[in-house]
Write a protein that holds these residues in place. Sequence first.
Motif, PDB file in Angstrom:
ATOM      1  N   THR A  91      -6.667  -0.704   3.005  1.00 52.95           N
ATOM      2  CA  THR A  91      -5.938  -0.359   4.070  1.00 52.95           C
ATOM      3  C   THR A  91      -6.339   0.618   4.795  1.00 52.95           C
ATOM      4  OG1 THR A  91      -3.947  -1.636   3.042  1.00 52.95           O
ATOM      5  CG2 THR A  91      -3.513  -0.284   5.031  1.00 52.95           C
ATOM      6  N   ILE A 145      -0.289   8.876  -1.709  1.00 54.95           N
ATOM      7  CA  ILE A 145      -1.746   9.118  -2.505  1.00 54.95           C
ATOM      8  C   ILE A 145      -1.712  10.209  -3.185  1.00 54.95           C
ATOM      9  CG2 ILE A 145      -3.989   8.731  -2.471  1.00 54.95           C
ATOM     10  CD1 ILE A 145      -2.938   5.962  -2.770  1.00 54.95           C
ATOM     11  N   SER A 153      -4.241   0.165  -1.175  1.00 53.62           N
ATOM     12  CA  SER A 153      -3.990   1.351  -0.394  1.00 53.62           C
ATOM     13  C   SER A 153      -5.583   1.698   0.411  1.00 53.62           C
ATOM     14  CB  SER A 153      -3.536   2.381  -1.095  1.00 53.62           C
ATOM     15  OG  SER A 153      -2.237   2.282  -1.549  1.00 53.62           O
ATOM     16  N   ALA A 201       0.722  -1.231  -0.039  1.00 50.69           N
ATOM     17  CA  ALA A 201      -0.103   0.020  -0.094  1.00 50.69           C
ATOM     18  C   ALA A 201       1.049   1.335   0.055  1.00 50.69           C
ATOM     19  CB  ALA A 201      -0.964  -0.031   1.108  1.00 50.69           C
ATOM     20  N   TYR A 202       0.334   2.177  -0.557  1.00 55.84           N
ATOM     21  CA  TYR A 202       0.794   3.583  -0.548  1.00 55.84           C
ATOM     22  C   TYR A 202       0.330   4.264   0.703  1.00 55.84           C
ATOM     23  CZ  TYR A 202       2.035   3.303  -5.410  1.00 55.84           C
ATOM     24  OH  TYR A 202       2.533   3.032  -6.625  1.00 55.84           O
ATOM     25  N   THR A 203       1.369   5.386   1.303  1.00 52.89           N
ATOM     26  CA  THR A 203       0.693   6.181   2.409  1.00 52.89           C
ATOM     27  C   THR A 203      -0.338   6.974   1.964  1.00 52.89           C
ATOM     28  OG1 THR A 203       2.414   7.673   2.195  1.00 52.89           O
ATOM     29  CG2 THR A 203       3.063   6.089   3.460  1.00 52.89           C
ATOM     30  N   SER A 217      -1.785  -1.367  -6.498  1.00 58.64           N
ATOM     31  CA  SER A 217      -1.745  -1.081  -5.188  1.00 58.64           C
ATOM     32  C   SER A 217      -2.484   0.116  -4.621  1.00 58.64           C
ATOM     33  CB  SER A 217      -0.116  -0.475  -4.993  1.00 58.64           C
ATOM     34  OG  SER A 217       0.721  -1.660  -5.116  1.00 58.64           O
ATOM     35  N   ARG A 277       5.216  -1.558  -6.358  1.00 58.51           N
ATOM     36  CA  ARG A 277       3.902  -0.961  -6.309  1.00 58.51           C
ATOM     37  C   ARG A 277       3.243  -0.790  -7.631  1.00 58.51           C
ATOM     38  NH1 ARG A 277       4.687   2.731  -0.987  1.00 58.51           N
ATOM     39  NH2 ARG A 277       6.220   3.704  -2.330  1.00 58.51           N
TER      40      ARG A 277
END
Length: 200
Positions: free
Chosen positions: A173, A23, A170, A17-19, A166, A162
């Motif tokens: 998550t 994003i 993200s 996942a990206y933070t 992803s 990613r």
Amino acid sequence: YSKRNPAISTHKQRGAAYTKEEIKTIFQVLRRRTDFDAEVKQEQYYANLLYVYALTLFFSVGRTGEIRQLKVSDITFNDKEAVISIRSETSKIKKERKTAIPSDAADVLRRFIDWSEELRGKHGYIFFCHDHPIKPVATVNQTFKKLMISEGLYENENGTLRSISSLRNSALTILSGKVEQAFLCAVAGTSARMLRQHYF
């Protein structure tokens, strides 16, 4: 390959996942490339498509193949959102379900549909191939990869790649601790076990 050899892993690497900050950066990068006032030429078409596709993928928590094959008839616009019907034949789990994207993202999706209408093929795919509009776009992964590599976002600190999928990971998550698990499973077309294993 041998199933009896435990040293060989058949587990597919799931894109990390990206933070939330990453994003924001991703959508800034994709948005900068768009121009809905331009002619529907190939290069601009795919730039606009990538932004709208990523936006729809993220907010709907759909799978890449499901979003790629959306048709105009699968979308119902209203004042608050766009309701998206994922057809059973395009779903990984072979079950129809509904999801939605908020009004701001829905406005961008509607704008893309209107902007690209003159080329849309008879099957009504939203994200169609520019030179063969009766087919859904084949892939957007390579362009996304190039852009993320140039921004230093394609790999996380552990070296996990990613891809565009992803964005779904993200969103799941981020949402996993904020909405009811049963609701999230329903709109994402996944199970509680998968949520616990990969997204919490």
